[in-house]
Scaffold this motif. Sequence first.
Motif, short mmCIF file in Angstrom:
data_model
loop_
_atom_site.label_atom_id
_atom_site.label_comp_id
_atom_site.label_asym_id
_atom_site.label_seq_id
_atom_site.Cartn_x
_atom_site.Cartn_y
_atom_site.Cartn_z
N ALA A 74 11.63 20.74 4.04
CA ALA A 74 12.70 21.71 3.90
C ALA A 74 12.17 23.14 3.87
N SER A 75 10.91 23.31 3.50
CA SER A 75 10.38 24.68 3.44
C SER A 75 10.31 25.31 4.82
N GLY A 76 9.96 24.53 5.84
CA GLY A 76 9.94 25.06 7.20
C GLY A 76 11.31 25.47 7.67
N VAL A 77 12.33 24.68 7.32
CA VAL A 77 13.71 25.01 7.69
C VAL A 77 14.13 26.31 7.01
N ALA A 78 13.78 26.46 5.73
CA ALA A 78 14.13 27.69 5.01
C ALA A 78 13.49 28.91 5.66
N VAL A 79 12.24 28.79 6.05
CA VAL A 79 11.56 29.91 6.71
C VAL A 79 12.21 30.21 8.06
#
Length: 91
Positions: free
Chosen positions: A1-6
Amino acid sequence: ASGVAVLMELARLTVEADLPVGIDFAFFDAEEYILDPDVDRLLVGSTYFATHGVEEKEYASGVVLDIVAREGAVFSPDLDSYRRAPELVEK
């Protein structure tokens, strides 16, 4: 999910920046998840994108974001990318 947030934040900033070029954001998830390696295909979304999604466009480069918020993460340049396009990696 961190990649999506970025990527979501990058998309927001891209709109605000009113850039003279187009940027496509592609999201692929759980592509390494294998139930049975003899049956299950890997990299389904990115393979489809690479073979069908780019037919009418010319891409200058791409950026991969994965596990960007892992505690204690250290990010080094991808060696294959550095070998193929060192000037771009340096930018």
